[in-house]
Design a protein around this motif. Structure first.
Motif, short mmCIF file in Angstrom:
data_model
loop_
_atom_site.label_atom_id
_atom_site.label_comp_id
_atom_site.label_asym_id
_atom_site.label_seq_id
_atom_site.Cartn_x
_atom_site.Cartn_y
_atom_site.Cartn_z
N TRP A 40 -7.02 1.31 -4.20
CA TRP A 40 -6.19 0.39 -4.10
C TRP A 40 -6.93 -1.23 -4.14
CZ3 TRP A 40 -1.58 -1.96 -3.56
CH2 TRP A 40 -1.60 -3.01 -2.92
N ARG A 90 -1.49 -5.23 -8.01
CA ARG A 90 -0.71 -5.39 -6.78
C ARG A 90 0.53 -5.96 -6.74
NH1 ARG A 90 -4.87 -6.82 -2.28
NH2 ARG A 90 -2.86 -7.85 -1.94
N TYR A 132 0.79 -1.31 -0.02
CA TYR A 132 -0.09 0.04 0.01
C TYR A 132 1.06 1.27 -0.04
CZ TYR A 132 -3.72 3.34 1.18
OH TYR A 132 -4.24 4.57 1.15
N GLY A 157 -7.37 4.42 -0.88
CA GLY A 157 -7.69 3.07 -0.32
C GLY A 157 -8.73 2.54 -1.45
#
Length: 101
Positions: free
Chosen positions: A63, A71, A32, A60
């Motif tokens: 994400w 990712r 993150y 967020g």
DNA sequence: GTACTGATTGTTTGT
DNA sequence: ACAAACAATCAGTAC
């Protein structure tokens, strides 16, 4: 499928507060973290003038919106950083031992 | 050995 | 320097 322990998050007062070591080896960044480092600029571009906290929010949301594949590049970075952390621990433990005597 | 807790990391804006 | 919100992860603790 790796072992998945029930990571339950209950707010139960268990144990005392953690102790901060003098040479506490900072932990490696998280996927993150790297994600934000890049998005932070992008998010602001799409949301110029957003309020405090909003940035974090969009970050967020985005994400999670990402896929395991997206990712990957971030998770990888986190792993590299992890290695860094491991090294610090080595030094940290090494010194810790010396401290004893 | 497990489940849980606290600490740590990085960023945003504004005083 | 700190605040809140987002998510990830380790290290220590208690039984």
């Amino acid at each position: 499928m790796p072992k998945e322990t029930k990571t339950k998050r209950a707010t139960k007062p268990r144990g005392e507060k953690k102790k901060k070591d003098p040479n506490a080896p900072k932990r490696g960044l998280s996927a993150y973290m790297f994600f934000a480092q890049e998005q932070r600029d992008n998010v602001r571009e799409e949301n110029p003038g957003i309020s405090f906290g909003q940035v974090g929010k969009v970050l967020g949301e985005r994400w999670k919106a990402l896929n395991d594949k997206q990712r990957t590049p971030y998770e990888t970075k986190a792993q590299e950083d992890k290695k860094r952390y491991e090294d610090e621990k080595a030094s940290y433990n090494a010194d810790a031992e010396e401290e004893s005597g």
